[in-house]
Scaffold this motif. Sequence first.
Motif, PDB file in Angstrom:
ATOM      1  N   PHE A   1      50.301  35.704  57.819  1.00  0.00           N
ATOM      2  CA  PHE A   1      50.119  36.654  56.817  1.00  0.00           C
ATOM      3  C   PHE A   1      48.988  36.197  55.805  1.00  0.00           C
ATOM      4  O   PHE A   1      48.038  36.922  55.430  1.00  0.00           O
ATOM      5  CB  PHE A   1      51.287  36.882  55.950  1.00  0.00           C
ATOM      6  CG  PHE A   1      51.302  38.080  54.977  1.00  0.00           C
ATOM      7  CD1 PHE A   1      50.995  39.110  55.520  1.00  0.00           C
ATOM      8  CD2 PHE A   1      51.513  37.861  53.636  1.00  0.00           C
ATOM      9  CE1 PHE A   1      50.953  40.485  54.656  1.00  0.00           C
ATOM     10  CE2 PHE A   1      51.250  38.982  52.802  1.00  0.00           C
ATOM     11  CZ  PHE A   1      51.052  40.418  53.329  1.00  0.00           C
ATOM     12  N   ASN A   2      49.218  34.962  54.982  1.00  0.00           N
ATOM     13  CA  ASN A   2      48.408  34.426  54.295  1.00  0.00           C
ATOM     14  C   ASN A   2      46.904  34.007  54.892  1.00  0.00           C
ATOM     15  O   ASN A   2      45.852  34.066  54.605  1.00  0.00           O
ATOM     16  CB  ASN A   2      49.046  33.234  53.500  1.00  0.00           C
ATOM     17  CG  ASN A   2      48.059  32.938  52.369  1.00  0.00           C
ATOM     18  OD1 ASN A   2      47.586  33.521  51.623  1.00  0.00           O
ATOM     19  ND2 ASN A   2      47.880  31.343  52.114  1.00  0.00           N
TER      20      ASN A   2
ATOM     21  N   ASN B   1      45.092  37.009  55.984  1.00  0.00           N
ATOM     22  CA  ASN B   1      44.687  38.065  55.073  1.00  0.00           C
ATOM     23  C   ASN B   1      45.083  39.514  55.238  1.00  0.00           C
ATOM     24  O   ASN B   1      44.266  40.625  55.531  1.00  0.00           O
ATOM     25  CB  ASN B   1      43.166  38.112  54.621  1.00  0.00           C
ATOM     26  CG  ASN B   1      42.879  36.717  53.953  1.00  0.00           C
ATOM     27  OD1 ASN B   1      43.518  36.578  52.985  1.00  0.00           O
ATOM     28  ND2 ASN B   1      42.003  35.839  54.511  1.00  0.00           N
ATOM     29  N   ARG B   2      46.335  39.815  55.430  1.00  0.00           N
ATOM     30  CA  ARG B   2      46.782  40.812  55.851  1.00  0.00           C
ATOM     31  C   ARG B   2      47.491  41.810  55.083  1.00  0.00           C
ATOM     32  O   ARG B   2      48.373  42.662  55.519  1.00  0.00           O
ATOM     33  CB  ARG B   2      47.975  40.346  57.123  1.00  0.00           C
ATOM     34  CG  ARG B   2      47.137  39.969  58.506  1.00  0.00           C
ATOM     35  CD  ARG B   2      47.916  39.650  59.550  1.00  0.00           C
ATOM     36  NE  ARG B   2      47.377  39.643  60.719  1.00  0.00           N
ATOM     37  CZ  ARG B   2      47.759  39.493  61.985  1.00  0.00           C
ATOM     38  NH1 ARG B   2      49.165  38.709  62.091  1.00  0.00           N
ATOM     39  NH2 ARG B   2      46.843  39.209  63.223  1.00  0.00           N
ATOM     40  N   LEU B   3      47.343  41.535  53.667  1.00  0.00           N
ATOM     41  CA  LEU B   3      48.146  42.268  52.897  1.00  0.00           C
ATOM     42  C   LEU B   3      47.599  43.934  52.839  1.00  0.00           C
ATOM     43  O   LEU B   3      48.450  44.622  52.737  1.00  0.00           O
ATOM     44  CB  LEU B   3      47.923  41.823  51.419  1.00  0.00           C
ATOM     45  CG  LEU B   3      48.562  42.669  50.499  1.00  0.00           C
ATOM     46  CD1 LEU B   3      50.128  42.555  50.380  1.00  0.00           C
ATOM     47  CD2 LEU B   3      48.278  42.253  48.864  1.00  0.00           C
TER      48      LEU B   3
ATOM     49  N   GLY C   1      42.015  42.030  54.528  1.00  0.00           N
ATOM     50  CA  GLY C   1      41.952  42.218  53.093  1.00  0.00           C
ATOM     51  C   GLY C   1      43.193  42.514  52.118  1.00  0.00           C
ATOM     52  O   GLY C   1      44.249  42.280  52.665  1.00  0.00           O
TER      53      GLY C   1
END
Lengths: 272, 272
Positions: free
Chosen positions: B178-179, B182-184, B152
Motif C-alpha cells: 500500500f505505502n 502509493n495505492r490510496l 497516487g
Amino acid sequence: MPSPTIKGTTRGYVIPIGGGEEKFENPEILAKFVALSGGTDAVITVIPTASQLDDTGQRYQKIFEEIGVKKTYSLPITERSDAQNADYVKTLEKSTGIFITGGNQLRLSTILGGTPIAKTIRQLNAQGVNYAGTSAGAAIVSQHMITGGTTGIVPTEDGVNLAPGMGLINTIVVDQHFNERNRLSRLLSAVSYNPFLIGVGLDEDTAAFIDHNNEFTVVGSGAITVVDPSDIEYSSMAEARRGDALTLLNLKVHILAAGGRFNIGERKAYVN
Amino acid sequence: MPSPTIKGTTRGYVIPIGGGEEKFENPEILAKFVALSGGTDAVITVIPTASQLDDTGQRYQKIFEEIGVKKTYSLPITERSDAQNADYVKTLEKSTGIFITGGNQLRLSTILGGTPIAKTIRQLNAQGVNYAGTSAGAAIVSQHMITGGTTGIVPTEDGVNLAPGMGLINTIVVDQHFNERNRLSRLLSAVSYNPFLIGVGLDEDTAAFIDHNNEFTVVGSGAITVVDPSDIEYSSMAEARRGDALTLLNLKVHILAAGGRFNIGERKAYVN
C-alpha cells in the motif's frame, strides 16, 4: 502570524497553487488571480527568487500580459542584499497582486526571510493586495513550511522537514505537487507534530483561493486534500523511534475538487 | 458473504498480508500464523496458484518448515480442472492453516472461483481453520477485490477495477503493497463506490490478523491504513466524469502500526 489588518481595510487573497499551472493554454488559476487583482488594470509583480533560471520572471510577466495585464514587474532578487533594495520595495508597493514563482522554497526563506521585501509582502497582503504563489511560492505562505520529507502514504517520526515560512496564513501547512509526487506521508507527519495544524495538499494546476474570512475555494483541474487532525484520539509520534510507522487514530480527510470549499477557522468542508 | 459457521465451532483467523513478508530472516507474521495454527503440530497447505513461478509452493513449504512446521503441503493448482481434483480437496481438509501466495489475484479468482477448492477453503475457515494470504492472496479475501487502478492519493471516477473475490470477509476491501506502491487513490475510489465498504491498505511485511469477532490486530514492520467512509457527507462519484478528481467530504482515516487494532463491525480503532 499574518500581519495585522488595518481598520477599514480587508486582507487580500492568499492563493497557494500546487505547481504546473502555467503549462496550459488557458491558465484558469492565473486568470482568476488577475481578475481579483483588477483585471486589465491589475499591477502584478513577480518575484522569481525561488528559481535558478534567469528567465522565470520574464516568462511569468509574459503570461500575465497575455491574460491582459497592462502593468507587470519582475524583481530580480537573487540574494539577501537585493531584498533590502528600497527601489524594489517601492515597485512592490505599486502592486495589486504579488506572484512568487516555483523553485526551491529554502531559497525563498533564506533570501527573503526577515527582509524589507518580506515585511512589505506581509503588510500589503494585510491591506488588501492579493498574493499568489506556485510550488515553492505556495509552500512559503504557511508559518510552518515543508521543505522535504518522505514520499508515500504512511507518516513516520522523521517523515518531514519543517522551516519557518512567510506566515501569510497560520494554522495550515501547505504541500504542492501533492498527488503527482505522493506526498501524503510528509503532510501527515507534519500535522501530527502538532494537531493545531491543518494539512492542505495541492495537486498541480490546482489552487486554494483563501479569502479574508479564512475560507478557500478550489480552482483548477486537480484536487486539494485537506487533512484535519483536530479529532485525533491517539498519536504515537512522541514515542515513535526514527523511521517507525506511526499510529494515528481518527484523522478527518476531505478531498476537494474544483468548486469545493473549506473554512479554515471552522474546519468545515462544503460544496456549492 | 463468508460461509456460515456451524454451531459449536469458531471461525478461523483471516490474515491478509501486504506482501514481502517472506524476505526477512525472522518472518514474524508467518511465525504468528503458524503459532495460531498449532505451532509445530500445524498442518499448513500452500496454494501457489497466483504465481507463475514453478517453485513458489516449495519455497513457502521450506519457510514454514524452517519455522518448525512438521507437515506442509503445496497444491499445484494451475488451471480450473486442478481445482476440481478430489485428492487436492482431501489434502486441504487436513490443514490447520491455509496459505495463498502472491502473484496475480485474477488468476486466483478465475482459476479457483466457484470450484470445490474455493468452497472448501470457505467452509474450513468457517469451521476454525486459519487462512493467511499475501499480496494476491490478501486481495482475494474480500468479497469485492481490487484488481487494478490508479496510483497516487486522489480518487477518480474510474480509479479502480473491482472483481468478485473469495469473500472470506465482507464489508472490507483490501489493498496490498500500500505505502510502497502509493495505492490510496484506488482504495478511496473503491470505498466511494459504495461507502458500506471499509478500505484496508496493507503495507509490505504487515498483516491484519482478523479474529472471529471481526476485530483485527496489526502485526509487522509497516502500517495498515484504514479508510472509513461511513460518515461521508458528500461524494461527487455519481456525477463525476471519467478521470475527474472526486470530491469526498468527511472521510475517517486511521493509520495503525504494529499493535494497533480495528473492530470492523463497530468501525472503531484502538491501541493496546
